[in-house]
Design an enzyme around this catalytic site. Structure first.
Site, PDB file in Angstrom:
ATOM      1  N   CYS A  53       0.827  -1.212   0.000  1.00  0.00           N
ATOM      2  CA  CYS A  53       0.000   0.000   0.000  1.00  0.00           C
ATOM      3  C   CYS A  53       0.858   1.258   0.000  1.00  0.00           C
ATOM      4  CB  CYS A  53      -0.919   0.011   1.215  1.00  0.00           C
ATOM      5  SG  CYS A  53      -2.080  -1.372   1.273  1.00  0.00           S
ATOM      6  N   ARG A 130      -7.838  -4.287  -2.891  1.00  0.00           N
ATOM      7  CA  ARG A 130      -7.325  -3.199  -3.738  1.00  0.00           C
ATOM      8  C   ARG A 130      -8.315  -2.943  -4.873  1.00  0.00           C
ATOM      9  NH1 ARG A 130      -2.403  -2.751  -1.611  1.00  0.00           N
ATOM     10  NH2 ARG A 130      -1.438  -4.668  -0.882  1.00  0.00           N
TER      11      ARG A 130
END
Length: 216
Positions: A53, A130
Protein backbone atom coordinates in the site's frame (compact mmCIF):
# COMPACT_ATOMS: atom_id res chain seq x y z
CA UNK A 1 -23.01 -28.18 2.96
CA UNK A 2 -23.68 -24.45 3.04
CA UNK A 3 -20.70 -22.25 3.83
CA UNK A 4 -21.87 -20.20 6.81
CA UNK A 5 -18.79 -17.96 6.54
CA UNK A 6 -19.62 -16.81 3.04
CA UNK A 7 -21.31 -13.50 2.43
CA UNK A 8 -22.77 -11.79 -0.57
CA UNK A 9 -20.82 -8.75 -1.70
CA UNK A 10 -22.88 -5.98 -3.26
CA UNK A 11 -21.19 -4.37 -6.23
CA UNK A 12 -22.10 -1.05 -7.83
CA UNK A 13 -22.87 -1.17 -11.54
CA UNK A 14 -21.02 0.43 -14.39
CA UNK A 15 -22.76 3.28 -16.21
CA UNK A 16 -25.05 3.92 -13.23
CA UNK A 17 -24.72 6.59 -10.51
CA UNK A 18 -21.86 5.79 -8.15
CA UNK A 19 -22.91 5.11 -4.54
CA UNK A 20 -23.12 8.38 -2.65
CA UNK A 21 -20.90 8.93 0.38
CA UNK A 22 -20.06 11.52 3.02
CA UNK A 23 -17.11 10.74 5.23
CA UNK A 24 -14.31 12.08 7.39
CA UNK A 25 -10.98 12.28 5.63
CA UNK A 26 -7.47 13.53 6.29
CA UNK A 27 -8.53 16.74 4.51
CA UNK A 28 -11.84 17.26 6.32
CA UNK A 29 -15.27 15.96 5.39
CA UNK A 30 -15.72 14.89 1.79
CA UNK A 31 -18.75 13.74 -0.18
CA UNK A 32 -19.27 12.52 -3.70
CA UNK A 33 -21.07 15.78 -4.48
CA UNK A 34 -17.84 17.70 -3.80
CA UNK A 35 -16.42 16.24 -7.01
CA UNK A 36 -19.26 17.10 -9.35
CA UNK A 37 -17.82 18.38 -12.62
CA UNK A 38 -14.59 16.42 -12.15
CA UNK A 39 -13.46 12.86 -12.65
CA UNK A 40 -12.75 11.04 -9.39
CA UNK A 41 -10.59 7.98 -8.74
CA UNK A 42 -11.68 6.38 -5.46
CA UNK A 43 -9.34 3.60 -4.40
CA UNK A 44 -9.17 1.32 -1.38
CA UNK A 45 -6.24 -0.37 0.31
CA UNK A 46 -6.16 -3.20 2.87
CA UNK A 47 -4.48 -1.32 5.72
CA UNK A 48 -2.23 1.56 6.69
CA UNK A 49 1.46 0.91 7.39
CA UNK A 50 1.67 -1.98 4.93
CA UNK A 51 4.47 -2.23 2.33
CA UNK A 52 2.50 -2.73 -0.91
CA UNK A 53 0.00 0.00 0.00
CA UNK A 54 2.86 2.36 0.76
CA UNK A 55 4.27 1.90 -2.76
CA UNK A 56 0.83 2.49 -4.25
CA UNK A 57 0.29 5.73 -2.34
CA UNK A 58 3.69 6.95 -3.46
CA UNK A 59 2.77 6.02 -7.05
CA UNK A 60 -0.59 7.79 -6.89
CA UNK A 61 1.04 10.88 -5.42
CA UNK A 62 3.70 11.02 -8.12
CA UNK A 63 0.91 10.94 -10.72
CA UNK A 64 -1.38 13.35 -8.84
CA UNK A 65 -0.47 16.37 -10.97
CA UNK A 66 -1.00 14.30 -14.13
CA UNK A 67 -4.48 13.32 -12.94
CA UNK A 68 -5.33 16.89 -11.91
CA UNK A 69 -4.29 18.05 -15.38
CA UNK A 70 -6.93 15.63 -16.70
CA UNK A 71 -9.61 17.14 -14.43
CA UNK A 72 -9.38 14.15 -12.10
CA UNK A 73 -9.03 14.06 -8.32
CA UNK A 74 -7.87 11.19 -6.10
CA UNK A 75 -9.29 9.92 -2.83
CA UNK A 76 -8.10 6.87 -0.89
CA UNK A 77 -9.86 4.68 1.67
CA UNK A 78 -9.14 1.98 4.20
CA UNK A 79 -10.89 0.60 7.26
CA UNK A 80 -8.55 2.47 9.56
CA UNK A 81 -8.96 5.51 11.78
CA UNK A 82 -8.25 9.09 10.79
CA UNK A 83 -5.35 9.14 13.25
CA UNK A 84 -3.84 6.04 11.66
CA UNK A 85 -4.11 7.68 8.22
CA UNK A 86 -2.43 10.84 9.50
CA UNK A 87 0.37 8.92 11.20
CA UNK A 88 0.96 6.82 8.08
CA UNK A 89 1.09 9.76 5.70
CA UNK A 90 3.52 11.50 8.05
CA UNK A 91 5.63 8.33 8.02
CA UNK A 92 5.61 8.25 4.21
CA UNK A 93 6.78 11.85 4.14
CA UNK A 94 9.53 11.24 6.72
CA UNK A 95 10.82 7.91 5.39
CA UNK A 96 10.22 8.25 1.64
CA UNK A 97 10.20 12.00 1.11
CA UNK A 98 6.72 12.00 -0.45
CA UNK A 99 3.92 14.22 0.86
CA UNK A 100 0.46 12.76 0.19
CA UNK A 101 -1.68 15.62 -1.11
CA UNK A 102 -5.02 13.83 -1.60
CA UNK A 103 -7.53 12.88 1.13
CA UNK A 104 -7.92 9.44 2.68
CA UNK A 105 -11.34 8.36 3.96
CA UNK A 106 -11.79 7.05 7.50
CA UNK A 107 -14.16 4.10 7.08
CA UNK A 108 -14.11 2.25 10.39
CA UNK A 109 -17.80 1.33 10.10
CA UNK A 110 -17.17 0.12 6.53
CA UNK A 111 -20.10 2.12 5.14
CA UNK A 112 -18.30 3.26 1.98
CA UNK A 113 -16.40 -0.01 1.58
CA UNK A 114 -19.60 -2.06 1.64
CA UNK A 115 -21.44 0.30 -0.71
CA UNK A 116 -18.65 -0.08 -3.28
CA UNK A 117 -18.05 -3.82 -2.82
CA UNK A 118 -14.56 -3.31 -1.41
CA UNK A 119 -14.81 -5.93 1.36
CA UNK A 120 -14.47 -9.54 0.20
CA UNK A 121 -14.92 -12.06 3.03
CA UNK A 122 -12.79 -14.62 1.21
CA UNK A 123 -9.86 -12.21 1.35
CA UNK A 124 -10.39 -10.64 4.78
CA UNK A 125 -13.38 -9.82 6.93
CA UNK A 126 -12.25 -6.36 8.01
CA UNK A 127 -9.98 -5.20 5.22
CA UNK A 128 -10.78 -3.60 1.90
CA UNK A 129 -9.23 -5.25 -1.14
CA UNK A 130 -7.32 -3.20 -3.74
CA UNK A 131 -10.32 -1.78 -5.57
CA UNK A 132 -10.25 1.25 -7.86
CA UNK A 133 -13.31 3.13 -9.13
CA UNK A 134 -13.44 5.74 -11.90
CA UNK A 135 -16.36 8.14 -11.48
CA UNK A 136 -17.07 10.68 -14.22
CA UNK A 137 -17.99 14.38 -13.82
CA UNK A 138 -21.70 13.47 -13.77
CA UNK A 139 -21.25 11.05 -10.88
CA UNK A 140 -21.53 7.95 -13.09
CA UNK A 141 -19.38 4.92 -12.32
CA UNK A 142 -17.39 4.23 -15.48
CA UNK A 143 -14.80 1.59 -14.54
CA UNK A 144 -13.87 -0.77 -11.71
CA UNK A 145 -10.53 -2.53 -11.29
CA UNK A 146 -9.76 -5.08 -8.56
CA UNK A 147 -6.34 -6.38 -7.56
CA UNK A 148 -5.40 -9.08 -5.03
CA UNK A 149 -3.92 -8.05 -1.70
CA UNK A 150 -0.53 -9.45 -2.65
CA UNK A 151 0.04 -7.33 -5.76
CA UNK A 152 0.24 -3.59 -6.27
CA UNK A 153 -1.65 -1.67 -8.91
CA UNK A 154 -0.19 -0.05 -12.03
CA UNK A 155 -0.78 3.69 -11.78
CA UNK A 156 0.41 4.10 -15.38
CA UNK A 157 -2.48 1.87 -16.47
CA UNK A 158 -4.95 4.07 -14.64
CA UNK A 159 -3.60 7.14 -16.43
CA UNK A 160 -3.91 5.27 -19.73
CA UNK A 161 -7.45 4.10 -18.95
CA UNK A 162 -8.64 7.57 -17.96
CA UNK A 163 -7.09 9.00 -21.14
CA UNK A 164 -8.86 6.33 -23.19
CA UNK A 165 -12.26 6.97 -21.59
CA UNK A 166 -11.94 10.72 -22.05
CA UNK A 167 -10.94 10.17 -25.69
CA UNK A 168 -13.95 7.92 -26.25
CA UNK A 169 -16.30 10.46 -24.68
CA UNK A 170 -14.92 13.35 -26.72
CA UNK A 171 -14.89 11.54 -30.07
CA UNK A 172 -17.59 8.83 -29.85
CA UNK A 173 -15.07 6.09 -30.57
CA UNK A 174 -13.69 2.99 -28.87
CA UNK A 175 -10.03 2.21 -28.22
CA UNK A 176 -8.28 -1.08 -29.02
CA UNK A 177 -6.17 -3.25 -26.72
CA UNK A 178 -3.21 -1.36 -25.29
CA UNK A 179 -4.28 1.93 -26.88
CA UNK A 180 -2.21 5.01 -26.13
CA UNK A 181 -2.54 8.56 -27.51
CA UNK A 182 -1.42 8.72 -31.13
CA UNK A 183 -2.68 5.24 -31.98
CA UNK A 184 -5.71 4.68 -34.20
CA UNK A 185 -9.12 4.45 -32.59
CA UNK A 186 -12.03 2.16 -33.48
CA UNK A 187 -15.07 3.55 -35.31
CA UNK A 188 -18.45 2.18 -34.16
CA UNK A 189 -19.64 -0.57 -36.52
CA UNK A 190 -22.60 0.09 -38.84
CA UNK A 191 -26.02 -0.91 -37.57
CA UNK A 192 -28.01 -1.53 -40.75
CA UNK A 193 -27.55 -3.18 -44.19
CA UNK A 194 -27.44 0.23 -45.87
CA UNK A 195 -24.82 1.46 -43.42
CA UNK A 196 -22.73 -1.63 -44.16
CA UNK A 197 -22.81 -0.83 -47.87
CA UNK A 198 -21.76 2.74 -47.21
CA UNK A 199 -18.95 1.86 -44.81
CA UNK A 200 -16.36 1.02 -47.48
CA UNK A 201 -16.67 4.52 -48.94
CA UNK A 202 -16.52 6.49 -45.70
CA UNK A 203 -12.76 6.96 -45.71
CA UNK A 204 -11.88 4.81 -42.71
CA UNK A 205 -9.21 2.09 -42.53
CA UNK A 206 -11.65 -0.76 -42.97
CA UNK A 207 -10.56 -4.38 -42.56
CA UNK A 208 -14.12 -5.69 -42.76
CA UNK A 209 -17.56 -4.15 -42.44
CA UNK A 210 -17.53 -4.41 -38.64
CA UNK A 211 -13.91 -3.35 -38.08
CA UNK A 212 -12.85 0.16 -39.04
CA UNK A 213 -10.27 2.47 -37.50
CA UNK A 214 -9.17 6.05 -37.94
CA UNK A 215 -6.56 8.42 -36.58
CA UNK A 216 -7.47 11.42 -34.47
Amino acid sequence: MQDTNSATVAFPRLNEPAPDFKAKTTHGERSLADYKGKWLILFSHPADFTPVCTTEFIGFQKAADTFRGMNCELIGLSIDSLYSHLAWTQNIQEKFGVEISFPIIEDIKMDVARAYGMVHPGAADTQAVRATFFIDPNGILRAMVYYPMSNGRSIDEFVRLLTAMQTSDANQVATPEGWTPGCDVIVPPPKSPDAIKQRMGEGYKTTDWYFSTKSL
